[in-house]
Design an enzyme around this catalytic site. Structure first.
Site, PDB file in Angstrom:
ATOM      1  N   ALA A 118       0.834  -1.205   0.000  1.00 39.34           N
ATOM      2  CA  ALA A 118       0.000   0.000   0.000  1.00 39.34           C
ATOM      3  C   ALA A 118       0.866   1.251   0.000  1.00 39.34           C
ATOM      4  O   ALA A 118       1.435   1.621   1.021  1.00 39.34           O
ATOM      5  CB  ALA A 118      -0.928  -0.013   1.215  1.00 39.34           C
ATOM      6  N   PRO A 122      -5.202   8.960  -1.332  1.00 44.24           N
ATOM      7  CA  PRO A 122      -6.071   9.870  -2.097  1.00 44.24           C
ATOM      8  C   PRO A 122      -5.298  11.034  -2.731  1.00 44.24           C
ATOM      9  O   PRO A 122      -5.614  11.462  -3.812  1.00 44.24           O
ATOM     10  CB  PRO A 122      -7.084  10.349  -1.057  1.00 44.24           C
ATOM     11  CG  PRO A 122      -7.176   9.199  -0.097  1.00 44.24           C
ATOM     12  CD  PRO A 122      -5.801   8.609  -0.030  1.00 44.24           C
ATOM     13  N   GLY A 125       0.078   9.262  -5.735  1.00 43.25           N
ATOM     14  CA  GLY A 125       0.142   8.026  -6.509  1.00 43.25           C
ATOM     15  C   GLY A 125       1.392   8.017  -7.362  1.00 43.25           C
ATOM     16  O   GLY A 125       2.354   7.306  -7.092  1.00 43.25           O
ATOM     17  N   ARG A 244       7.667  -4.427 -13.044  1.00 45.18           N
ATOM     18  CA  ARG A 244       7.106  -3.777 -14.247  1.00 45.18           C
ATOM     19  C   ARG A 244       7.067  -4.716 -15.459  1.00 45.18           C
ATOM     20  O   ARG A 244       6.057  -4.762 -16.165  1.00 45.18           O
ATOM     21  CB  ARG A 244       7.846  -2.468 -14.535  1.00 45.18           C
ATOM     22  CG  ARG A 244       7.361  -1.389 -13.596  1.00 45.18           C
ATOM     23  CD  ARG A 244       8.048  -0.062 -13.704  1.00 45.18           C
ATOM     24  NE  ARG A 244       7.405   0.863 -12.759  1.00 45.18           N
ATOM     25  CZ  ARG A 244       7.988   1.895 -12.182  1.00 45.18           C
ATOM     26  NH1 ARG A 244       9.256   2.172 -12.435  1.00 45.18           N
ATOM     27  NH2 ARG A 244       7.322   2.654 -11.355  1.00 45.18           N
ATOM     28  N   GLY A 343     -16.171  -5.895 -35.298  1.00 45.42           N
ATOM     29  CA  GLY A 343     -17.422  -5.128 -35.266  1.00 45.42           C
ATOM     30  C   GLY A 343     -18.296  -5.513 -34.076  1.00 45.42           C
ATOM     31  O   GLY A 343     -17.794  -5.674 -32.969  1.00 45.42           O
ATOM     32  N   GLU A 367       1.494   0.477 -10.990  1.00 45.07           N
ATOM     33  CA  GLU A 367       2.971   0.379 -10.994  1.00 45.07           C
ATOM     34  C   GLU A 367       3.603   1.510 -11.804  1.00 45.07           C
ATOM     35  O   GLU A 367       4.650   1.334 -12.429  1.00 45.07           O
ATOM     36  CB  GLU A 367       3.434  -0.963 -11.554  1.00 45.07           C
ATOM     37  CG  GLU A 367       2.834  -2.126 -10.842  1.00 45.07           C
ATOM     38  CD  GLU A 367       3.794  -2.865  -9.961  1.00 45.07           C
ATOM     39  OE1 GLU A 367       5.010  -2.793 -10.163  1.00 45.07           O
ATOM     40  OE2 GLU A 367       3.300  -3.501  -9.030  1.00 45.07           O
ATOM     41  N   GLY A 368       2.944   2.649 -11.805  1.00 47.74           N
ATOM     42  CA  GLY A 368       3.453   3.815 -12.541  1.00 47.74           C
ATOM     43  C   GLY A 368       2.769   3.914 -13.891  1.00 47.74           C
ATOM     44  O   GLY A 368       2.833   2.975 -14.693  1.00 47.74           O
ATOM     45  N   THR A 369       2.119   5.045 -14.164  1.00 49.08           N
ATOM     46  CA  THR A 369       1.389   5.204 -15.427  1.00 49.08           C
ATOM     47  C   THR A 369       2.372   5.284 -16.610  1.00 49.08           C
ATOM     48  O   THR A 369       3.584   5.428 -16.408  1.00 49.08           O
ATOM     49  CB  THR A 369       0.562   6.512 -15.406  1.00 49.08           C
ATOM     50  OG1 THR A 369       1.485   7.605 -15.244  1.00 49.08           O
ATOM     51  CG2 THR A 369      -0.456   6.523 -14.296  1.00 49.08           C
TER      52      THR A 369
HETATM   53  C1  LIG Z   1      -6.726  -1.635 -10.166  1.00 52.78           C
HETATM   54  C2  LIG Z   1      -5.625  -0.863  -9.500  1.00 52.78           C
HETATM   55  C3  LIG Z   1      -4.752  -1.546  -8.659  1.00 52.78           C
HETATM   56  C4  LIG Z   1      -3.738  -0.830  -7.984  1.00 52.78           C
HETATM   57  N1  LIG Z   1      -2.926  -1.516  -7.109  1.00 52.78           N
HETATM   58  C5  LIG Z   1      -2.089  -0.792  -6.303  1.00 52.78           C
HETATM   59  C6  LIG Z   1      -1.367  -1.447  -5.233  1.00 52.78           C
HETATM   60  O1  LIG Z   1      -1.422  -2.669  -5.045  1.00 52.78           O
HETATM   61  N2  LIG Z   1      -0.630  -0.666  -4.399  1.00 52.78           N
HETATM   62  C7  LIG Z   1      -0.539   0.697  -4.563  1.00 52.78           C
HETATM   63  O2  LIG Z   1       0.134   1.330  -3.761  1.00 52.78           O
HETATM   64  N3  LIG Z   1      -1.180   1.329  -5.587  1.00 52.78           N
HETATM   65  C8  LIG Z   1      -1.956   0.621  -6.452  1.00 52.78           C
HETATM   66  N4  LIG Z   1      -2.651   1.259  -7.473  1.00 52.78           N
HETATM   67  C9  LIG Z   1      -2.511   2.711  -7.633  1.00 52.78           C
HETATM   68  C10 LIG Z   1      -1.740   3.102  -8.891  1.00 52.78           C
HETATM   69  O3  LIG Z   1      -0.379   2.732  -8.769  1.00 52.78           O
HETATM   70  C11 LIG Z   1      -1.939   4.619  -9.066  1.00 52.78           C
HETATM   71  O4  LIG Z   1      -3.290   4.817  -9.393  1.00 52.78           O
HETATM   72  C12 LIG Z   1      -1.037   5.163 -10.171  1.00 52.78           C
HETATM   73  O5  LIG Z   1       0.304   5.131  -9.769  1.00 52.78           O
HETATM   74  C13 LIG Z   1      -1.411   6.627 -10.503  1.00 52.78           C
HETATM   75  O6  LIG Z   1      -1.451   7.417  -9.350  1.00 52.78           O
HETATM   76  P1  LIG Z   1      -2.716   8.343  -9.040  1.00 52.78           P
HETATM   77  O7  LIG Z   1      -3.933   7.485  -9.116  1.00 52.78           O
HETATM   78  O8  LIG Z   1      -2.492   9.092  -7.782  1.00 52.78           O
HETATM   79  O9  LIG Z   1      -2.777   9.342 -10.259  1.00 52.78           O
HETATM   80  P2  LIG Z   1      -2.014  10.731 -10.392  1.00 52.78           P
HETATM   81  O10 LIG Z   1      -0.622  10.606  -9.898  1.00 52.78           O
HETATM   82  O11 LIG Z   1      -2.879  11.757  -9.787  1.00 52.78           O
HETATM   83  O12 LIG Z   1      -1.986  10.905 -11.967  1.00 52.78           O
HETATM   84  C14 LIG Z   1      -3.101  11.345 -12.724  1.00 52.78           C
HETATM   85  C15 LIG Z   1      -2.656  11.502 -14.173  1.00 52.78           C
HETATM   86  O13 LIG Z   1      -1.580  12.497 -14.258  1.00 52.78           O
HETATM   87  C16 LIG Z   1      -0.432  11.933 -14.898  1.00 52.78           C
HETATM   88  N5  LIG Z   1       0.792  12.449 -14.260  1.00 52.78           N
HETATM   89  C17 LIG Z   1       1.076  12.482 -12.947  1.00 52.78           C
HETATM   90  N6  LIG Z   1       2.304  13.019 -12.740  1.00 52.78           N
HETATM   91  C18 LIG Z   1       2.810  13.316 -13.957  1.00 52.78           C
HETATM   92  C19 LIG Z   1       4.045  13.886 -14.431  1.00 52.78           C
HETATM   93  N7  LIG Z   1       4.980  14.262 -13.581  1.00 52.78           N
HETATM   94  N8  LIG Z   1       4.209  14.041 -15.755  1.00 52.78           N
HETATM   95  C20 LIG Z   1       3.244  13.667 -16.642  1.00 52.78           C
HETATM   96  N9  LIG Z   1       2.055  13.135 -16.260  1.00 52.78           N
HETATM   97  C21 LIG Z   1       1.839  12.951 -14.942  1.00 52.78           C
HETATM   98  C22 LIG Z   1      -0.559  10.431 -14.683  1.00 52.78           C
HETATM   99  O14 LIG Z   1       0.140   9.727 -15.684  1.00 52.78           O
HETATM  100  C23 LIG Z   1      -2.066  10.229 -14.765  1.00 52.78           C
HETATM  101  O15 LIG Z   1      -2.446  10.125 -16.111  1.00 52.78           O
HETATM  102  C24 LIG Z   1      -3.604   0.563  -8.192  1.00 52.78           C
HETATM  103  C25 LIG Z   1      -4.467   1.235  -9.074  1.00 52.78           C
HETATM  104  C26 LIG Z   1      -5.474   0.549  -9.713  1.00 52.78           C
HETATM  105  C27 LIG Z   1      -6.392   1.314 -10.625  1.00 52.78           C
END
Ligand SMILES: Cc1cc2nc3c(=O)[nH]c(=O)nc-3n(C[C@H](O)[C@H](O)[C@H](O)COP(=O)(O)OP(=O)(O)OC[C@H]3O[C@@H](n4cnc5c(N)ncnc54)[C@H](O)[C@@H]3O)c2cc1C
Length: 390
Positions: A118, A122, A125, A244, A343, A367-369
């Site tokens: 974890a 909120p 991320g 990753r 389709g 694991e990082g977007t």
């Molecule tokens: C199904 C699911 C399972 C998950 N499992 C885990 C888990 O086991 N443990 C855990 O800790 N987390 C978990 N996560 C959380 C996940 O790792 C985060 O949702 C993800 O890292 C994005 O963080 P955030 O949601 O705070 O989005 P944000 O950080 O708020 O990002 C929102 C958007 O802004 C973009 N963005 C943010 N910063 C930058 C930047 N510097 N430059 C360009 N673009 C940027 C992001 O790419 C994204 O598109 C899970 C999420 C989901 C949906």
């Protein structure tokens, strides 16, 4: 020399995994439509199937590298179904974190548990250094306060590795990871998250309210906050170099299922895919299909390369991010492309293609977007520091 050749033993195991995976697929729709339910640990028809994690522990020197094999196991599992993939014990993300950050005694003590991880909150991320959950020493206990969201395996895990800060003013250096077992006072599993895809997958939200855990539950045992640098933070971030490529594999397994389904349906419609003629001289559907297949192969190769480097003990942080970024985009394009080729059949709930399309979306998020992976790659290639490029 780069070599992804598999041993005979590993090939046999991967073949067996495919048949197990098909059992999971039979349950895919049921758990997609009943999100509040949890698939059982073992599906009844699969109880006599080999445990792939045990196989990993007994592989010999003649077998392929362990990380390469793990990514292929990930692919083989989700080829059947992601959410109902047969979850085995000891394989949570927290288990990787425990191995990376725990002392030998801690690994011995908790290694047999299924552990979630974890980090996300909120308000935090993409940048885990913004963690707000706090850990305060009180006698022989740590007292943890805060909220965590989107915790994979969070409801069913035996415990969780929680990231918390000892002192926010210390930045990264103040962040430590703690092992919190289920049942610890003040540890509340708030709810199971509702999602677009991977709906049977157990994703939890946690609240820690004056949660007390023993002092010895600090992973690595180092209580002091180092002056300058990032302390243990960097070490734990290295966990992601292992996981990753695995996430890439989970997505690619579903994309492969979508390709296999589409190939079969095209063939049923009398459209054969010819690999030895130009795209312009065959059906548009077949030409598009070949494009999707090549995107799949390219992403798979980047995944294998990142894992292969890990097996050789070489640095793979750029390659791990490349594999995740590449797979995240490829699986989205592949599943969408398959829907376009087929389709209405592609979006009908009579088939699983529309579900795979929803399920693969996660590949580019956790694991990082994708954006974050591309930033890591750019930093690595251009030699920028975190401060210079963020
Ligand atoms: C199904 C699911 C399972 C998950 N499992 C885990 C888990 O086991 N443990 C855990 O800790 N987390 C978990 N996560 C959380 C996940 O790792 C985060 O949702 C993800 O890292 C994005 O963080 P955030 O949601 O705070 O989005 P944000 O950080 O708020 O990002 C929102 C958007 O802004 C973009 N963005 C943010 N910063 C930058 C930047 N510097 N430059 C360009 N673009 C940027 C992001 O790419 C994204 O598109 C899970 C999420 C989901 C949906």
């Amino acid at each position: 020399m780069v070599n992804f050749e598999l041993s005979k033993n590993d090939k046999t195991v991967l073949d067996a995994l495919r048949s197990e995976s098909l059992i999971a697929r039979k349950y895919a729709r049921q758990y997609d439509e009943n999100e509040h339910e949890f698939p059982p640990d073992e599906l009844p028809e699969a109880k006599d199937h080999p445990n792939f994690m045990s196989h990993m522990a007994t592989r010999g020197a003649e077998d392929s590298g362990g990380s390469v094999m793990m990514t292929l196991i990930a692919m083989g599992s989700t080829w059947g179904d992601y959410s109902v993939r047969l979850r085995r014990r000891d394989s949570g993300l927290g288990n990787s974190a425990l191995k990376a950050a725990g002392t030998p005694e801690q690994i011995e003590k908790w290694g047999g548990l299924t552990l979630a991880m974890a980090i996300t909150e909120p308000g935090c991320g993409s940048d885990p250094s913004q963690v707000r959950t706090t850990a305060t020493l009180d006698g022989d206990n740590w007292v943890i306060n805060g909220e965590k969201i989107f915790v994979t395996t969070g409801c069913r895990a035996d415990g969780v590795v929680v990231w918390a800060t000892l002192d926010r003013s210390a930045g990264r250096a103040g962040i430590k990871s703690f092992l919190v077992e289920k049942g610890a006072p003040g540890f509340i599993v708030a709810h199971k998250e509702k999602k677009l895809g991977i709906r049977a997958d157990d994703t939890a939200a946690y609240v820690f309210e004056d949660c007390r855990i023993p002092r010895s539950n600090l992973l690595g045992g180092k209580e002091e906050i180092p002056k300058g640098g990032s302390g243990g933070f960097k070490g734990v971030m290295k966990t992601f170099n292992m996981t990753r490529p695995l996430v890439a594999g989970l997505g690619l397994g579903m994309a492969e299922a979508a390709l296999d389904f589409t190939r079969e349906e095209l063939s049923r419609a009398g459209i054969d895919i010819a690999y030895d003629v130009q795209g312009t001289t065959q059906s548009a559907a077949a030409a598009k299909f070949i494009e999707l297949e090549s995107a799949f192969e390219a992403a798979k190769l980047t995944m294998l390369r990142a894992s292969w480097l890990a097996d050789k003990g070489e640095t793979n942080n750029i390659e791990a991010s490349v594999s995740k970024a590449k797979a995240g985009g490829a699986v989205r394009d592949i599943t969408q492309g398959c829907i376009e080729i087929l389709g209405p059949m592609g979006i009908s709930r009579a088939h699983l293609l529309e579900k795979w399309f929803r399920d693969v979306r996660i590949t580019d998020i956790y694991e990082g977007t994708g954006e974050i992976q591309r930033m890591i790659i750019a930093r690595g290639l251009l030699d920028y520091t975190r401060k210079e490029l963020n």
